[in-house]
Design an enzyme around this catalytic site. Sequence first.
Site, PDB file in Angstrom:
ATOM      1  N   LYS A 248       1.244  -0.954  -0.228  1.00  0.00           N
ATOM      2  CA  LYS A 248      -0.446  -0.183   0.130  1.00  0.00           C
ATOM      3  C   LYS A 248       1.043   1.254  -0.169  1.00  0.00           C
ATOM      4  CE  LYS A 248      -4.477   0.807   0.448  1.00  0.00           C
ATOM      5  NZ  LYS A 248      -5.347  -0.228   0.214  1.00  0.00           N
TER       6      LYS A 248
ATOM      7  N   GLY B 242     -18.755   6.617  -2.048  1.00  0.00           N
ATOM      8  CA  GLY B 242     -17.324   7.791  -3.352  1.00  0.00           C
ATOM      9  C   GLY B 242     -17.360   6.458  -4.621  1.00  0.00           C
ATOM     10  N   ASN B 243     -16.563   5.863  -4.858  1.00  0.00           N
ATOM     11  CA  ASN B 243     -16.727   4.675  -5.862  1.00  0.00           C
ATOM     12  C   ASN B 243     -16.935   3.954  -5.856  1.00  0.00           C
ATOM     13  OD1 ASN B 243     -15.932   3.587  -9.109  1.00  0.00           O
ATOM     14  ND2 ASN B 243     -14.728   2.675  -8.142  1.00  0.00           N
ATOM     15  N   ALA B 244     -16.727   3.029  -4.718  1.00  0.00           N
ATOM     16  CA  ALA B 244     -17.514   1.672  -4.362  1.00  0.00           C
ATOM     17  C   ALA B 244     -18.789   1.743  -4.328  1.00  0.00           C
ATOM     18  CB  ALA B 244     -16.537   0.998  -3.290  1.00  0.00           C
ATOM     19  N   GLY B 245     -18.873   2.967  -3.291  1.00  0.00           N
ATOM     20  CA  GLY B 245     -21.199   2.771  -2.400  1.00  0.00           C
ATOM     21  C   GLY B 245     -22.003   3.616  -3.933  1.00  0.00           C
TER      22      GLY B 245
ATOM     23  N   GLY C 242     -21.551   5.379   2.837  1.00  0.00           N
ATOM     24  CA  GLY C 242     -20.017   6.218   2.578  1.00  0.00           C
ATOM     25  C   GLY C 242     -20.488   5.963   0.658  1.00  0.00           C
TER      26      GLY C 242
HETATM   27  N1  GLU Z   1      -7.126  -0.641  -3.588  1.00  0.00           N
HETATM   28  C1  GLU Z   1      -7.520  -1.602  -4.016  1.00  0.00           C
HETATM   29  C2  GLU Z   1      -8.094  -1.809  -2.387  1.00  0.00           C
HETATM   30  O1  GLU Z   1      -8.120  -2.272  -1.918  1.00  0.00           O
HETATM   31  C3  GLU Z   1      -7.284  -2.287  -5.295  1.00  0.00           C
HETATM   32  C4  GLU Z   1      -6.255  -2.285  -4.874  1.00  0.00           C
HETATM   33  C5  GLU Z   1      -5.381  -3.094  -6.765  1.00  0.00           C
HETATM   34  O2  GLU Z   1      -6.083  -3.386  -7.744  1.00  0.00           O
HETATM   35  O3  GLU Z   1      -4.393  -2.976  -6.883  1.00  0.00           O
HETATM   36  O4  GLU Z   1      -8.576  -3.252  -3.062  1.00  0.00           O
END
Ligand code: GLU
Length: 415
Positions: A105, A218-221, A216
Amino acid sequence: MRSYNSFDVLQQQVAEAAKILNLDHATTELLMWPQREYKFTIPVRMDNGEVKIFHGYRIQYNSARGPAKGGIRFHPDETVDSIRALSGWMTWKTSVLDLPLGGAKGGVVCNPRDMSERELENLSRAYVRAVVQYIGVDKDVPAPDVYTNPQTMAWMMDEYETLMQVHHPGVFTDKPQQIGGTEGRRDATARGGAVAVREACKVLGIDPTGTFAIQGFGNAGQRIALLHPELLGGGKLIAVCDSRGGIVNPDGMNPKELVTHKLKTGSVVGFPGTRSIPRDLVLELEVDVLYPAALENSINEDNMERVKAKIICELANGPTTPEADLFLHKHGIHVIPDILASAGGVTVSYFEMVQDKSSFFWDEATVQARLDEKMRKAYHTVQEAMREKKVHPRLAAMVVGVARVAEACKLRGWV
Ligand code: GLU
């Protein structure tokens, strides 16, 4: 609520899983720490002519199963410990899905809402200059996360390719499709979550066309609002919140119109036909399915007793604290843990890497079918571990994820 250090939580989760798996001391210790951590300053020339110094991180938690993989977030509250925890969760996430990847990350401590497009581009490119020798298609592959998006990836990929003088689009995933992105990546996290809920409804005998709520937006929501009814053959969205507040309509709301309203006004608040409610109340309503899709620790000892959902599908990373986890499990609430529920995104990121490597692109139906298959399999593997080890779902998912990584470390002779 007491304050949580996400990395403490992660280490506690690894220790619990390691105990169930009878891992030896060295293996447990190895898995409780990131393999590599990079911390750097990032000078950026701002629009007013001044240079501002940002603090950046890239943490590669484990790469025994393949190249490190995980997003980069731009957020004011990040710390070395929050990025460590998130990099660990990525490791278990790729492992639970049985992808040939490790976990990582990255983050920059900044507030993108106060920054112009040009400042964000400067920051994204400067981030890549700081990490260029540590990332790569076979080393570490970033993607978007909180407050970063395909445009961020396009700038970053361009900077990388310019510095390295190569064409390696697979060094970043969730890129725009015109420059090596895949079909189906943008809704992948939500789609994966909906598939997990579909399987959970089958196992628990719950009607999948009941009510649902989203914390939430955002994109996922936004994507889950649209996809839940599509994948489950129905379902009534009765409550939603974002950082500005919550809204409710017991008769249900139209997801498409709600997304349009959010994109136009910047918030869900004020959506016609709904009543305003305090933001956190969305977590406490009586619904069949609750999707936490915001930040960490939203469900905690302060509100866990009031949570009434039958299924909680964690699209966010780390939304439930360890105390709340135990409490919810004891009270018969089925939590689909983040490292399983939100793994659709990284699964399609992996598909993007495969397509970039072979320079041959799949159609949307193929991406969706392969994602469905991966999620379905992972859901039932975790279910099986839950029954076999008699543990709550998060611990079961951890056991599956940690076991595979431990085995890879052993086979390589690391421990
Ligand atoms: N940020 C997303 C996650 O937390 C995707 C990570 C990725 O595709 O490498 O799963």
